[in-house]
Design an enzyme around this catalytic site. Structure first.
Site, PDB file in Angstrom:
ATOM      1  N   THR A   1       1.007  -1.162   0.017  1.00  0.00           N
ATOM      2  CA  THR A   1       0.178   0.036  -0.015  1.00  0.00           C
ATOM      3  C   THR A   1       0.789   1.100  -0.268  1.00  0.00           C
ATOM      4  O   THR A   1       1.915   1.301   0.402  1.00  0.00           O
ATOM      5  CB  THR A   1      -1.012   0.006   1.229  1.00  0.00           C
ATOM      6  OG1 THR A   1      -1.963   1.230   1.118  1.00  0.00           O
ATOM      7  CG2 THR A   1      -0.082   0.211   2.507  1.00  0.00           C
TER       8      THR A   1
ATOM      9  N   ASN B   1      -0.836   4.048   1.391  1.00  0.00           N
ATOM     10  CA  ASN B   1      -1.552   4.682   2.058  1.00  0.00           C
ATOM     11  C   ASN B   1      -0.838   4.687   3.649  1.00  0.00           C
ATOM     12  O   ASN B   1      -0.776   3.563   4.289  1.00  0.00           O
ATOM     13  CB  ASN B   1      -3.102   3.977   2.377  1.00  0.00           C
ATOM     14  CG  ASN B   1      -3.747   5.028   3.346  1.00  0.00           C
ATOM     15  OD1 ASN B   1      -3.377   5.501   4.197  1.00  0.00           O
ATOM     16  ND2 ASN B   1      -4.994   4.902   3.034  1.00  0.00           N
TER      17      ASN B   1
ATOM     18  N   LYS C   1      -2.933   3.831   6.963  1.00  0.00           N
ATOM     19  CA  LYS C   1      -3.128   2.352   7.081  1.00  0.00           C
ATOM     20  C   LYS C   1      -1.890   1.566   7.490  1.00  0.00           C
ATOM     21  O   LYS C   1      -2.200   0.880   8.465  1.00  0.00           O
ATOM     22  CB  LYS C   1      -3.548   1.579   5.596  1.00  0.00           C
ATOM     23  CG  LYS C   1      -5.200   1.769   5.161  1.00  0.00           C
ATOM     24  CD  LYS C   1      -5.776   1.159   4.089  1.00  0.00           C
ATOM     25  CE  LYS C   1      -4.904   0.410   3.091  1.00  0.00           C
ATOM     26  NZ  LYS C   1      -5.760  -0.108   2.078  1.00  0.00           N
TER      27      LYS C   1
ATOM     28  N   ASP D   1      -7.779  -6.036  -0.731  1.00  0.00           N
ATOM     29  CA  ASP D   1      -8.732  -5.302  -1.534  1.00  0.00           C
ATOM     30  C   ASP D   1     -10.166  -5.414  -0.855  1.00  0.00           C
ATOM     31  O   ASP D   1     -10.189  -6.133  -0.127  1.00  0.00           O
ATOM     32  CB  ASP D   1      -8.651  -6.031  -2.803  1.00  0.00           C
ATOM     33  CG  ASP D   1      -9.421  -5.054  -4.089  1.00  0.00           C
ATOM     34  OD1 ASP D   1      -9.387  -3.829  -3.819  1.00  0.00           O
ATOM     35  OD2 ASP D   1     -10.096  -5.611  -4.928  1.00  0.00           O
ATOM     36  N   THR D   2     -10.723  -4.225  -1.079  1.00  0.00           N
ATOM     37  CA  THR D   2     -12.215  -3.952  -0.682  1.00  0.00           C
ATOM     38  C   THR D   2     -13.197  -3.706  -1.219  1.00  0.00           C
ATOM     39  O   THR D   2     -12.959  -3.251  -2.519  1.00  0.00           O
ATOM     40  CB  THR D   2     -11.994  -2.940   0.767  1.00  0.00           C
ATOM     41  OG1 THR D   2     -11.168  -3.387   1.641  1.00  0.00           O
ATOM     42  CG2 THR D   2     -13.336  -2.669   1.390  1.00  0.00           C
TER      43      THR D   2
ATOM     44  N   TYR E   1     -17.437   5.143   0.148  1.00  0.00           N
ATOM     45  CA  TYR E   1     -18.923   5.220   0.589  1.00  0.00           C
ATOM     46  C   TYR E   1     -19.247   5.162   1.997  1.00  0.00           C
ATOM     47  O   TYR E   1     -20.678   5.019   2.245  1.00  0.00           O
ATOM     48  CB  TYR E   1     -19.370   3.669   0.136  1.00  0.00           C
ATOM     49  CG  TYR E   1     -19.397   3.471  -1.208  1.00  0.00           C
ATOM     50  CD1 TYR E   1     -20.246   3.641  -2.480  1.00  0.00           C
ATOM     51  CD2 TYR E   1     -17.985   2.796  -1.830  1.00  0.00           C
ATOM     52  CE1 TYR E   1     -20.169   3.364  -3.503  1.00  0.00           C
ATOM     53  CE2 TYR E   1     -18.008   2.458  -3.134  1.00  0.00           C
ATOM     54  CZ  TYR E   1     -19.019   2.838  -3.832  1.00  0.00           C
ATOM     55  OH  TYR E   1     -18.891   2.420  -5.331  1.00  0.00           O
ATOM     56  N   ASP E   2     -18.604   5.693   2.768  1.00  0.00           N
ATOM     57  CA  ASP E   2     -18.748   5.644   4.227  1.00  0.00           C
ATOM     58  C   ASP E   2     -20.127   6.714   4.670  1.00  0.00           C
ATOM     59  O   ASP E   2     -20.869   6.232   5.454  1.00  0.00           O
ATOM     60  CB  ASP E   2     -17.596   6.251   4.940  1.00  0.00           C
ATOM     61  CG  ASP E   2     -16.384   5.261   5.135  1.00  0.00           C
ATOM     62  OD1 ASP E   2     -16.356   4.229   4.748  1.00  0.00           O
ATOM     63  OD2 ASP E   2     -15.458   5.601   5.775  1.00  0.00           O
TER      64      ASP E   2
ATOM     65  N   LYS F   1     -14.916   3.099  14.080  1.00  0.00           N
ATOM     66  CA  LYS F   1     -15.052   2.434  12.853  1.00  0.00           C
ATOM     67  C   LYS F   1     -14.128   1.379  12.847  1.00  0.00           C
ATOM     68  O   LYS F   1     -14.623   0.104  12.349  1.00  0.00           O
ATOM     69  CB  LYS F   1     -14.815   3.440  11.760  1.00  0.00           C
ATOM     70  CG  LYS F   1     -14.966   2.782  10.353  1.00  0.00           C
ATOM     71  CD  LYS F   1     -14.595   3.816   9.299  1.00  0.00           C
ATOM     72  CE  LYS F   1     -14.483   3.003   7.931  1.00  0.00           C
ATOM     73  NZ  LYS F   1     -13.473   3.848   6.940  1.00  0.00           N
TER      74      LYS F   1
ATOM     75  N   ARG G   1     -12.018  -3.856   7.096  1.00  0.00           N
ATOM     76  CA  ARG G   1     -10.587  -4.053   6.935  1.00  0.00           C
ATOM     77  C   ARG G   1     -10.047  -4.213   8.483  1.00  0.00           C
ATOM     78  O   ARG G   1      -9.075  -5.221   8.550  1.00  0.00           O
ATOM     79  CB  ARG G   1     -10.125  -2.721   6.656  1.00  0.00           C
ATOM     80  CG  ARG G   1      -8.597  -2.578   6.459  1.00  0.00           C
ATOM     81  CD  ARG G   1      -8.089  -1.559   5.532  1.00  0.00           C
ATOM     82  NE  ARG G   1      -8.471  -1.504   4.345  1.00  0.00           N
ATOM     83  CZ  ARG G   1      -9.311  -0.622   3.840  1.00  0.00           C
ATOM     84  NH1 ARG G   1      -9.955   0.241   4.556  1.00  0.00           N
ATOM     85  NH2 ARG G   1      -9.495  -0.595   2.464  1.00  0.00           N
TER      86      ARG G   1
END
Length: 192
Positions: free
Chosen positions: A7, A9, A12, A68-69, A150-151, A171, A177
């Site tokens: 990643t 990110n 994360k 992957d999500t 989409y949160d 969350k 995740r």
């Protein structure tokens, strides 16, 4: 031991590092000088996670994991699924994706949905898969300012607010995740 999380990110990455034993040093793609665009061409979340993890293992030789999500909506035959990030087309745009989804669900009573994360771990010469699922429903309009993707339109089961109205701590405790990473971390703690 060094372990690559495929990643870029950094949020994360830091979150996962906090969950791992001190004996495991987590590296990002940047840390191993991987600036390649790894294509996600599989038709499943597991497939895309495997593509990314295999690419790093084969090209750089590191033990690694990738995720992957996707958002799976029951009334839409589990769409957008693997295409969640590009649901409304390229370039990827969260606002357009949400609007397309809300339009497709307009007038539908069944708003059941789930976020699902698949993680592929390549460790030594073995491959392991982990999954996390968060069930909920799609709201009729956006609620909240936090989060991403989409949160604002996803409300997890047992809660009266969207992911975008929750703190990151709230969350992460229940998210797809977070659950998948927890399984990965527990596995790594036993393995090492």
């Amino acid at each position: 031991m060094k372990l690559v999380f495929a990643t870029n990110n950094l949020n994360k990455l830091a979150e996962v590092q906090k969950m791992l034993p001190a004996s495991i040093e987590l590296l990002s793609l940047k840390d191993i000088n991987c600036f390649d665009e790894i294509e996600e061409t599989a038709t499943t979340l597991e497939g895309n996670a495997q593509l990314k993890a295999n690419y790093i293992k084969e090209k750089f030789g590191y033990n690694c994991f990738a995720d992957d999500t996707g958002l799976e909506v029951e009334a839409l035959n589990n769409a957008p699924g693997v295409y969640s990030a590009r649901y409304a087309g390229e370039p990827s745009n969260s606002e357009n994706n949400m609007q397309k989804l809300l339009t497709e669900l307009n007038g539908k009573d069944n708003r059941k949905a789930q976020f699902r994360t698949a993680i592929c771990l390549n460790l030594d010469s073995n491959q392991f898969l982990f999954e996390g699922i968060c069930k909920g429903q799609i709201l009729t309009e956006k609620k909240g300012e936090k989060g991403f993707g989409y949160d604002p339109i996803f409300q997890p089961e047992g809660y009266d607010k969207s992911f975008a109205e929750m703190t990151s701590e709230e969350k992460n405790k229940i998210s797809h995740r977070g659950l998948a990473i927890q399984k990965l971390v527990e596995f790594l703690k036993e393995y090492y």
